[in-house]
Design an enzyme around this catalytic site. Sequence first.
Site, PDB file in Angstrom:
ATOM      1  CB  SER A 185      -0.942   0.014   1.207  1.00 26.37           C
ATOM      2  OG  SER A 185      -0.215  -0.072   2.424  1.00 26.37           O
ATOM      3  CG  ASP A 426      -2.326   5.344   8.507  1.00 26.64           C
ATOM      4  OD1 ASP A 426      -1.135   5.051   8.675  1.00 26.64           O
ATOM      5  OD2 ASP A 426      -2.927   5.112   7.432  1.00 26.64           O
ATOM      6  CG  HIS A 429      -0.799   4.060   4.705  1.00 21.66           C
ATOM      7  ND1 HIS A 429      -1.378   3.361   5.754  1.00 21.66           N
ATOM      8  CD2 HIS A 429      -0.516   3.141   3.755  1.00 21.66           C
ATOM      9  CE1 HIS A 429      -1.452   2.081   5.452  1.00 21.66           C
ATOM     10  NE2 HIS A 429      -0.922   1.908   4.253  1.00 21.66           N
TER      11      HIS A 429
END
Length: 447
Positions: A185, A426, A429
């Site tokens: 990702s 998060d 990312h």
Amino acid sequence: MQRWSRRKTHFPVLALFFSVFIVASILYNERNIRKIHDRKEEQQVPIRDSTLLTSVPSKVSSKHKPIVAAASLDRFTKCDSTRKFHGRRTETVYQKLDSSQRREKQHRCDLFSGKWVFDNTSYPLYDESRCPYMSDQLACHKHGRTDLGYQNWRWQPHDCNLKRWNATEMWEKLRGKRLMFVGDSLNRGQWISMVCLLQSVIPVDKRSMSPNAPLTIFRAEEYNATVEFYWAPLLVESNSDDPVNHRLNDRIMRPDSVFKHASEWEKADILIFNTYLWWRQGPIKLLWSDEESGICEELDGVGAMELAMEAWADWVASKVNPLKKKVFFVTMSPTHLWSREWAPGTEGNCYQENNPIDMEGYWGSGSDLPTMRMVDKVVDRLRSKVSVLNITQLSEYRKDGHPSIYRKFWESLSPQQLSNPASYADCIHWCLPGVPDVWNELLFNSL
């Protein structure tokens, strides 16, 4: 034989004898040669047969069992039993590359050593809301982030300048080519960044995006070019190769096989690889291609990653012609999970962080040095065929660049989590526009 007999009319019996003798000798020699050849094929893999190099283990059973294609792994694959890894390695070709085949180091500016400079005139390079391909996982402003300074930082190398991003020039570099990002990702985030950087100069009716799949393709008709993303988080074949359903209790991989993925890689002209984060999630189970009984071995993340890197390196060494195909390896993308590493005495993470770390040379636990050394050892042997995008140190400074709580979460958050935002932030990312845009600027400068 009859024609030869007619020419030797003076010695018919002698001629017939010699004919039978010669034919018998030929048949005998041919049979022996075939036996020797078959024996050699069973005992070893020819170095020049590069299609086998990444799937055949170095130790072959004394029973000389024929090598057959192993069944593909998927999320339903299970191990019948598990034992400790016993040190088996795959055949390696890349180790045979000598120093004369490596790219000589050029004495030029180090683009990866520098500092972040606030620049709200030139950055961001695009508007989040105007990129129709933006991911809800990375669209931080859309999901409530109001401090937008993370979009305005420019990377400044110490002793030179990065060439200014130019979408039209990048398309010219890609004309008639396939650019493919391969990985997890994080690499998908870099791919989305690249698409957002490029799409604005392509008319709406001249561009398209394929549906989300293991291979997702953005096409630009007038340049006959594509910018693609291929999901392969462990590089080698694994039970996590489904781009949607890959949250599994056990990671199972074939450490000696990249066949499934390489069938797509070989079609690309420019390849951008990454792998790192998934190896930090506990031990990995290994299911070798010739293991018929479903017995898996278990190995720690770094060791398993090294096996996968070696299989990938074999493919590069045997399949990549640097005059026709460019290969880049992106170093690890750091996480910012512990604020005590940049602000001693605190117990947070990237939540509510809105400025970069200004301590030059900062290094946190989000970047694992032993893993980096292992990757460098493998990639260094391929320097004639692989260029490195060293994004780790420059990304280490950007504790402010993560989505934190400002993204779409696919699973419902509990009341306990909602009462403590840092618990679900998060810090892995990256928001877009943001840090991955700079990674792509470095790629633009390297092409």
